[in-house]
Design a protein around this motif. Structure first.
Motif, PDB file in Angstrom:
ATOM      1  N   PHE A  45       5.631   3.855  -5.647  1.00  0.00           N
ATOM      2  CA  PHE A  45       5.094   2.540  -5.282  1.00  0.00           C
ATOM      3  C   PHE A  45       6.194   1.484  -5.167  1.00  0.00           C
ATOM      4  N   ALA A  46       7.067   1.400  -6.144  1.00  0.00           N
ATOM      5  CA  ALA A  46       8.103   0.365  -6.165  1.00  0.00           C
ATOM      6  C   ALA A  46       9.010   0.462  -4.938  1.00  0.00           C
ATOM      7  N   GLU A  47       9.344   1.680  -4.554  1.00  0.00           N
ATOM      8  CA  GLU A  47      10.224   1.861  -3.402  1.00  0.00           C
ATOM      9  C   GLU A  47       9.509   1.611  -2.079  1.00  0.00           C
ATOM     10  N   LYS A  48       8.226   1.916  -2.009  1.00  0.00           N
ATOM     11  CA  LYS A  48       7.481   1.841  -0.755  1.00  0.00           C
ATOM     12  C   LYS A  48       6.870   0.470  -0.477  1.00  0.00           C
ATOM     13  N   GLN A  49       6.654  -0.343  -1.513  1.00  0.00           N
ATOM     14  CA  GLN A  49       5.845  -1.547  -1.343  1.00  0.00           C
ATOM     15  C   GLN A  49       6.396  -2.556  -0.344  1.00  0.00           C
ATOM     16  N   ALA A  50       7.693  -2.650  -0.202  1.00  0.00           N
ATOM     17  CA  ALA A  50       8.263  -3.631   0.716  1.00  0.00           C
ATOM     18  C   ALA A  50       8.195  -3.177   2.173  1.00  0.00           C
ATOM     19  N   SER A  51       8.144  -1.858   2.407  1.00  0.00           N
ATOM     20  CA  SER A  51       8.205  -1.371   3.781  1.00  0.00           C
ATOM     21  C   SER A  51       6.942  -0.648   4.240  1.00  0.00           C
ATOM     22  N   PHE A  52       5.909  -0.613   3.416  1.00  0.00           N
ATOM     23  CA  PHE A  52       4.674   0.087   3.778  1.00  0.00           C
ATOM     24  C   PHE A  52       3.993  -0.632   4.936  1.00  0.00           C
ATOM     25  N   ALA A  53       3.355   0.131   5.802  1.00  0.00           N
ATOM     26  CA  ALA A  53       2.649  -0.453   6.957  1.00  0.00           C
ATOM     27  C   ALA A  53       1.612  -1.467   6.491  1.00  0.00           C
ATOM     28  N   PRO A  55      -1.211  -2.918   8.501  1.00  0.00           N
ATOM     29  CA  PRO A  55      -2.002  -3.052   9.721  1.00  0.00           C
ATOM     30  C   PRO A  55      -3.088  -4.121   9.659  1.00  0.00           C
ATOM     31  N   LEU A  56      -3.468  -4.534   8.477  1.00  0.00           N
ATOM     32  CA  LEU A  56      -4.539  -5.524   8.342  1.00  0.00           C
ATOM     33  C   LEU A  56      -4.018  -6.925   8.047  1.00  0.00           C
ATOM     34  N   GLY A  57      -2.689  -7.063   7.909  1.00  0.00           N
ATOM     35  CA  GLY A  57      -2.103  -8.375   7.671  1.00  0.00           C
ATOM     36  C   GLY A  57      -2.323  -8.927   6.279  1.00  0.00           C
ATOM     37  N   VAL A  58      -2.442  -8.059   5.283  1.00  0.00           N
ATOM     38  CA  VAL A  58      -2.653  -8.514   3.906  1.00  0.00           C
ATOM     39  C   VAL A  58      -1.385  -8.392   3.072  1.00  0.00           C
ATOM     40  N   GLY A  59      -0.305  -7.945   3.679  1.00  0.00           N
ATOM     41  CA  GLY A  59       0.951  -7.739   2.978  1.00  0.00           C
ATOM     42  C   GLY A  59       1.170  -6.267   2.682  1.00  0.00           C
ATOM     43  N   SER A  60       2.429  -5.854   2.709  1.00  0.00           N
ATOM     44  CA  SER A  60       2.759  -4.445   2.511  1.00  0.00           C
ATOM     45  C   SER A  60       2.351  -3.939   1.132  1.00  0.00           C
ATOM     46  N   ALA A  61       2.624  -4.723   0.092  1.00  0.00           N
ATOM     47  CA  ALA A  61       2.290  -4.287  -1.271  1.00  0.00           C
ATOM     48  C   ALA A  61       0.781  -4.163  -1.442  1.00  0.00           C
ATOM     49  N   SER A  63      -1.441  -3.648   0.993  1.00  0.00           N
ATOM     50  CA  SER A  63      -1.870  -2.497   1.799  1.00  0.00           C
ATOM     51  C   SER A  63      -1.621  -1.192   1.051  1.00  0.00           C
ATOM     52  N   LEU A  64      -0.442  -1.080   0.449  1.00  0.00           N
ATOM     53  CA  LEU A  64      -0.117   0.122  -0.309  1.00  0.00           C
ATOM     54  C   LEU A  64      -1.050   0.272  -1.508  1.00  0.00           C
ATOM     55  N   ALA A  65      -1.332  -0.810  -2.200  1.00  0.00           N
ATOM     56  CA  ALA A  65      -2.240  -0.758  -3.362  1.00  0.00           C
ATOM     57  C   ALA A  65      -3.641  -0.308  -2.944  1.00  0.00           C
ATOM     58  N   LEU A  66      -4.116  -0.798  -1.810  1.00  0.00           N
ATOM     59  CA  LEU A  66      -5.438  -0.388  -1.326  1.00  0.00           C
ATOM     60  C   LEU A  66      -5.459   1.102  -0.986  1.00  0.00           C
ATOM     61  N   VAL A  67      -4.410   1.570  -0.333  1.00  0.00           N
ATOM     62  CA  VAL A  67      -4.340   2.987   0.035  1.00  0.00           C
ATOM     63  C   VAL A  67      -4.212   3.855  -1.215  1.00  0.00           C
ATOM     64  N   VAL A  68      -3.397   3.443  -2.166  1.00  0.00           N
ATOM     65  CA  VAL A  68      -3.258   4.210  -3.412  1.00  0.00           C
ATOM     66  C   VAL A  68      -4.589   4.235  -4.159  1.00  0.00           C
ATOM     67  N   GLY A  69      -5.300   3.124  -4.180  1.00  0.00           N
ATOM     68  CA  GLY A  69      -6.614   3.098  -4.819  1.00  0.00           C
ATOM     69  C   GLY A  69      -7.565   4.115  -4.209  1.00  0.00           C
ATOM     70  N   PHE A 100      -6.725   5.172  13.817  1.00  0.00           N
ATOM     71  CA  PHE A 100      -6.903   4.270  14.953  1.00  0.00           C
ATOM     72  C   PHE A 100      -5.833   3.192  15.063  1.00  0.00           C
ATOM     73  N   VAL A 101      -5.276   2.753  13.928  1.00  0.00           N
ATOM     74  CA  VAL A 101      -4.360   1.617  13.953  1.00  0.00           C
ATOM     75  C   VAL A 101      -2.912   2.047  13.720  1.00  0.00           C
ATOM     76  N   VAL A 102      -2.627   2.570  12.525  1.00  0.00           N
ATOM     77  CA  VAL A 102      -1.251   2.888  12.166  1.00  0.00           C
ATOM     78  C   VAL A 102      -0.662   3.931  13.120  1.00  0.00           C
ATOM     79  N   HIS A 103      -1.428   4.978  13.410  1.00  0.00           N
ATOM     80  CA  HIS A 103      -0.943   6.042  14.291  1.00  0.00           C
ATOM     81  C   HIS A 103      -1.657   6.027  15.644  1.00  0.00           C
TER      82      HIS A 103
END
Length: 141
Positions: A45-53, A55-61, A63-69, A100-103
């Motif tokens: 998480f720490a390494e990915k949070q700044a560069s994670f996609a 797509p919904l405009g809520v911030g990378s961290a 977005s990553l938290a939502l996907v991890v959840g 549909f969005v990221v890929h």
């Protein structure tokens, strides 16, 4: 034969093999999502949070938290068959966004896995967890 699932609500009997199939789907779709995708994202998480996609405009961290959840929390409850239909919703949303969005502009081979997961989760949303689920144990009359 035992009653259960969507058809059981309509008064038709569901064969044992249908419930075994639902169990296998829940364990495989939940387990592979958890161990192949969710846990690696959680541990990195720490390494990915700044560069994670994002797509919904809520911030990378976020977005990553939502996907991890979805990929950890919802995958665990899905595999266990706890609140199966509810558990599939964040997974369906995550896979729909990935497909549909990221890929969305990627070739089919890059999008295929998200599509297969999404269809599997949609199938479990429609069918429910089956006889071998915590839903059946906790919520059956």
């Amino acid at each position: 034969m035992a009653r259960g699932g969507v058809f059981g609500l309509l008064g038709k009997e569901i064969p044992l093999f249908t419930d075994v199939g639902l169990l296998v789907m829940r364990l495989l779709l939940g387990g592979t999502m958890l161990f192949a995708h969710g846990v690696p994202k959680l541990l990195g998480f720490a390494e990915k949070q700044a560069s994670f996609a994002d797509p919904l405009g809520v911030g990378s961290a976020t977005s990553l938290a939502l996907v991890v959840g979805a990929e950890v929390g919802a995958a665990v409850t899905l595999a266990a068959g706890f609140q199966t239909r509810l558990s599939t919703l964040p997974l369906i949303i995550a896979m729909a966004v990935a497909f549909f969005v990221v890929h969305g502009a990627d070739p089919w081979q890059r999008r295929e896995l998200a599509f297969l997961y999404m269809v599997g989760y949609l199938s479990l949303f429609v069918s429910g967890g089956g006889r071998f689920s915590l839903d059946k144990i906790l919520f059956s009359k």
